[in-house]
Design an enzyme around this catalytic site. Structure first.
Site, PDB file in Angstrom:
ATOM      1  N   SER A  14       0.803  -1.225   0.000  1.00  0.00           N
ATOM      2  CA  SER A  14       0.000   0.000   0.000  1.00  0.00           C
ATOM      3  C   SER A  14       0.838   1.280   0.000  1.00  0.00           C
ATOM      4  O   SER A  14       0.310   2.357  -0.256  1.00  0.00           O
ATOM      5  CB  SER A  14      -0.938   0.020   1.208  1.00  0.00           C
ATOM      6  OG  SER A  14      -1.675  -1.167   1.283  1.00  0.00           O
ATOM      7  N   HIS A  66       2.576   3.999   8.323  1.00  0.00           N
ATOM      8  CA  HIS A  66       1.541   3.959   9.359  1.00  0.00           C
ATOM      9  C   HIS A  66       1.982   4.751  10.583  1.00  0.00           C
ATOM     10  O   HIS A  66       3.166   4.787  10.923  1.00  0.00           O
ATOM     11  CB  HIS A  66       1.271   2.512   9.772  1.00  0.00           C
ATOM     12  CG  HIS A  66       0.695   1.677   8.667  1.00  0.00           C
ATOM     13  ND1 HIS A  66      -0.623   1.755   8.304  1.00  0.00           N
ATOM     14  CD2 HIS A  66       1.261   0.782   7.833  1.00  0.00           C
ATOM     15  CE1 HIS A  66      -0.851   0.919   7.299  1.00  0.00           C
ATOM     16  NE2 HIS A  66       0.282   0.321   6.989  1.00  0.00           N
TER      17      HIS A  66
END
Lengths: 418, 477
Positions: free
Chosen positions: B46, B50
């Protein structure tokens, strides 16, 4: 900064015809900007014949057809810059381009003709699962490898899509010794010309499977096979109809998309069906002084029609530059009736003193139908057609005297009567 | 020759670790089984940095995520890789999920995640107006960001090579013998001898560990399918938009990419085949459905491509990081699934520390230069920069990829760079040639031509991604 009366973006059949016509009409300074190394556009890789039957009354190959225009351009004082990419067109017709020799080019134009052609729809746009193996390519890319680079891109071939390039490549690959296993078409009819189905598939015994698509590709390095399946009315694969076909190459001929990135950046209105600019009968866009023609405007079936259309755009640009265009403009939109998918031009200046030809494609196959032109509620013409197919462009003419009687409240509709 | 360190696997962990080790006078070799770096999970994920609220407090994932995310920006700046601190949102669609948001928030606090905020529906719609109207709240994490994972890996490998690391591609490790105190690696390119081994072999890291008798790594491969949408819809959302996490992962996200596309995905399915990156009809369908839950305007009609990535999930649920119990000079970096990319800079520093700490009086590599200058990107340059570049090298004036405006000069740079591109996909990942809406329809054959010229081979020897993936067969009749 350079100054030109007319900048033509694209040196394929459309760009050349527009530039030549503008020259003939008396425009002085014209330049053609072409991104490939030579003029001719996609025709350079179309070494099959069938070009020019309408326009020249003889059967030419793609390069031969292009050459007729290249020779004419060379006879004139039209400037040509090849290997040159246009990056931007500003609202005031300032064209920015780039190449190896001049570096950055800024050209101020009085008028611009957009003739960038189209590109092929890629795999990503399709709902096709599977691996990222090599051997999956568009038919046009394969055509370039075979005809220009001299390499075989595959030996056992499945073709998805029965657009003209796919049909042409089925024959071309067969002639080069490859085995073309099948041509699959998701629609219940072919998107290509009938003559190509006969000459490129039937003559070589290549099966055309309608209402069939490729749902999955197999093979981790080079393609090893594809799964095909029948589709239902909503074009969804029907479970249980899957079939594995061994192949090392999948060629895609699943549609052409006019290349209108430059057009959109200028803010020119785009027709959602054609994916090309909205134009009037002289192929002028809603941005004064910018014209569009050829496959960048709508995808044509025959180059002969590209030439004719581009001559109109060239003439329109010339009239705009020379100030000889009709002084008055009263636009009437053309309306698609039953069965008609799109119409070009999308609007007509009824103050134009000449006949206006409307080009269109139908949305499905019609047999023994009539093409009806209706202006202001009156039937102007009703022509019988044995067959109408989405793969073939049709046209209908609005006579000058009908136009002359129209005003801003008038209507123009084309429809198919069954 | 005996290497000091052999790193198995040139993914983001292997490449960044190699670069860290190149700060020292060490003979480091980076071994990659494929024809290019970043060919596993590092090229197909992706691309999210994070914030770090997902992982259970106290785990390696929690620890390295927060540390890695904090230094990602600095790493990207040094390596000249695009990074964007766009922030992330976890969106709740019902009251139960609001509870989940609160749990995530609490967990984030425990993990040391900075700048989080719980938003109500109005606050959410104010910053992200295209979110589906069923949304009822969100967790905003301002520290989250996006990065291009393969660009980061390529840049790290390139910088490592520039600083003296040896990169050997098409070099799969098939066996390891360490009976005489050093590691003898049997590879598809002959024997490699090294004092230390770092196992960063991704989905194959358990197989590599077992080669020395270490059975502490248990990889279960999980596939994730994605769609990449056209830049025309790249602005539908500005944050990375998650749904509430499930057992198998963080759920389907909708995010802009650093290159301006919109990415939707992934699914999560366990798979037996460790190298099978085929997309499936069901998987793609699932992505389509799930992504529209977050944002109704997302449509795969704008898809320009789809892909499938494989995550190396360890059954321990955590990263496996550190010296093997069998042999302390064999260091595992396994089970690096999400938040692996976010953690990568911190993991690389840690692995480097483990190795360098074991050497007495280790000298610094005085010629080390951690600053990498990426290739010139014509599309991002100003007109003045473009003109200057063309004056320097006319090849920057020749556009090869029309959709992404990539010049011949950039493609040549990508091939000639340390550890440069050798195949069509390698050029694509380094320059974006072929990544636009026509997906290489026009430029593909030109890239093959340039690769053949630069590498001094025939066009039909050029592959898409090494091994048997050649593009052309024999010459025509």
């Amino acid at each position: 900064m350079l100054n030109y009366d007319l900048v033509v973006v694209g040196g394929g059949p459309a760009g050349m015809a527009a530039a030549l016509k503008a020259k003939e009409c008396g425009v002085e300074k014209i330049i053609i900007l072409e991104r490939a190394q030579t003029l001719g556009g996609i025709l350079e890789q179309c070494i099959h014949t069938g070009f020019g039957l309408h326009y020249f009354g003889e059967e030419l190959s793609g390069p031969e057809y292009a050459d007729r225009f290249i020779v004419e351009v060379e006879k004139t004082d039209i400037d040509v810059k090849c290997d040159t990419m246009v990056l931007d067109i500003s609202e005031c017709n300032l064209v920015t381009a780039v190449n190896k020799i001049d570096g950055f080019l800024k050209i101020q134009a009085k008028a611009v003709v957009l003739a960038m052609g189209c590109r092929e729809r890629p795999r990503g746009a399709l709902e096709m699962a599977g691996t990222r193996a090599s051997g999956i390519m568009t038919a046009g890319t394969a055509q370039k490898y075979v005809n220009l680079d001299g390499y075989m891109p595959g030996k056992k071939v499945v073709i998805l899509g029965s657009g003209d390039i796919g049909l042409i490549m089925a024959r071309r690959m067969t002639l080069e010794g490859a085995e073309v296993k099948v041509v699959c078409e998701i629609m219940p009819y072919s998107g290509g010309l009938t003559r190509n189905i006969v000459q490129c598939l039937d003559d070589f015994g290549i099966p055309l499977r309608l209402s069939t698509t490729v749902i999955e590709t197999h093979g981790t390095q080079r393609l090893e096979g594809v799964t095909i399946a029948k589709v239902d009315d909503r074009l969804q694969p029907i479970p249980g109809t899957e079939e594995y076909i061994e192949c090392d190459t999948l060629m895609l001929s699943v549609g052409l998309i006019p290349e209108n990135e430059l057009t959109k950046n200028v803010g020119i209105a785009i027709d959602r069906v054609t994916n090309g600019a909205v134009v009037d009968e002289m192929r002028q866009t809603d941005h004064q002084g910018i014209f569009a023609c050829g496959n960048v405007l709508h995808v044509h079936d025959l180059v002969d029609y590209v030439t004719l259309e581009s001559q109109l755009a060239g003439q329109g640009a010339a009239e705009y530059i020379l100030g000889t265009a009709p002084k008055e403009t009263v636009y009437v939109n053309t309306v698609t009736g039953n069965g008609v998918r799109y119409l070009v031009p999308q609007r007509v200046n009824v103050k134009n003193p000449n006949d206006v030809k409307l080009y269109f494609r139908v949305g499905r196959i019609f047999k023994n139908a009539r093409v009806v032109l209706e202006c202001d509620g009156k039937t102007i013409s009703s022509k019988k057609k044995v067959k109408l197919a989405p793969g073939e462009m049709e046209n209908v003419v609005i006579p000058a005297d009908v136009l002359a009687a129209m005003d801003e409240n008038s209507s123009i509709t084309v429809r198919v009567e069954e | 020759m005996i290497y000091d360190v052999a790193i198995i696997g040139a993914g983001v962990i292997g490449a960044l670790t190699a670069r860290e080790l190149s700060r020292y006078k060490l003979r480091t070799v980076l071994l990659e089984a494929e024809n290019d770096v970043a060919m596993g999970a590092s090229k197909a994920n992706s691309g999210i940095v994070h914030a770090g609220f997902d992982a259970v407090p106290g785990t390696l994932k929690a620890n390295f995520n927060v540390k890695g995310a904090a230094i990602m920006k600095e790493f990207c700046e040094e390596l000249d890789v695009p990074y964007k601190n766009n922030g992330s949102l976890v969106v709740a669609f019902c009251e139960d999920e609001i509870k989940t948001l609160k749990e995530l928030y609490e967990r984030g606090i425990k993990n040391g995640v900075p700048d989080m905020e719980l938003l109500d529906r109005e606050q959410l719609l104010a910053i992200e107006p295209n979110i589906a109207e069923e949304a009822c709240g969100a967790l905003l994490a301002k520290s989250a960001g996006i990065v291009c994972p393969y660009e980061l890996t390529i840049a790290a490998a390139e910088n490592a090579v520039a600083n003296g690391v040896e990169l050997i591609r098409n070099c799969a490790v098939t066996g390891i013998d360490c009976s005489d105190g050093v590691f003898h690696l049997s590879t598809t390119q002959g024997e490699i001898v090294s004092s230390y081994v770092i196992n960063a072999a991704g989905t194959h890291s358990d197989e590599i560990a077992r080669m020395i008798g270490d059975d502490s790594v248990h990889i279960k491969v999980r596939s994730g399918e994605y769609f990449v949408l056209d830049k025309a819809v790249g602005n539908l959302v500005s944050h990375t938009v998650f749904q509430c996490p499930t057992e198998l992962g963080k759920g389907v996200l909708v995010t802009p990419t650093v290159d301006g596309n919109l990415l939707i995905g992934p699914t999560a399915a366990e798979t037996e085949d460790r190298d099978n990156t085929a997309t499936t009809l069901d998987g793609l369908k699932a992505v389509k459905t799930l992504a529209t839950k977050s944002c109704k305007l997302v449509s795969t009609r704008n898809a320009i491509t789809s892909f499938c990535g494989l995550r190396a999930h360890d059954t321990s649920q955590d990263f496996v990081l550190g010296p093997s119990k069998i042999n302390e000079k064999f260091i595992n970096a396994a089970g690096i699934e999400s938040p692996g990319l976010s953690s990568a800079p911190a993991i690389a520093k840690y692995l480097s520390y483990l190795v360098t700490n074991a050497f007495d009086d280790l000298e610094a590599n005085e010629s080390f230069n951690g600053k990498r200058e990426g290739i010139f990107h014509f599309r991002n340059a100003t007109d003045e920069e473009r003109a200057a570049a063309i004056a320097r090298n006319p090849a920057y004036g020749r556009i090869i990829c029309r959709c992404e405006t990539i010049t011949e000069g950039e493609i040549v740079d990508a091939i000639r760079a340390p550890g440069g591109a050798r195949d069509v996909d390698g050029v694509k990942r380094r320059t974006r040639a072929g990544m636009g809406r026509c997906q290489g329809g026009f430029c593909g054959s030109k890239v093959v031509e340039i690769l053949a010229r630069e590498l001094g081979v025939e066009m039909n020897e050029i592959t898409k991604f090494g091994k048997g993936s050649r593009i052309l067969f024999d010459k025509t009749k």
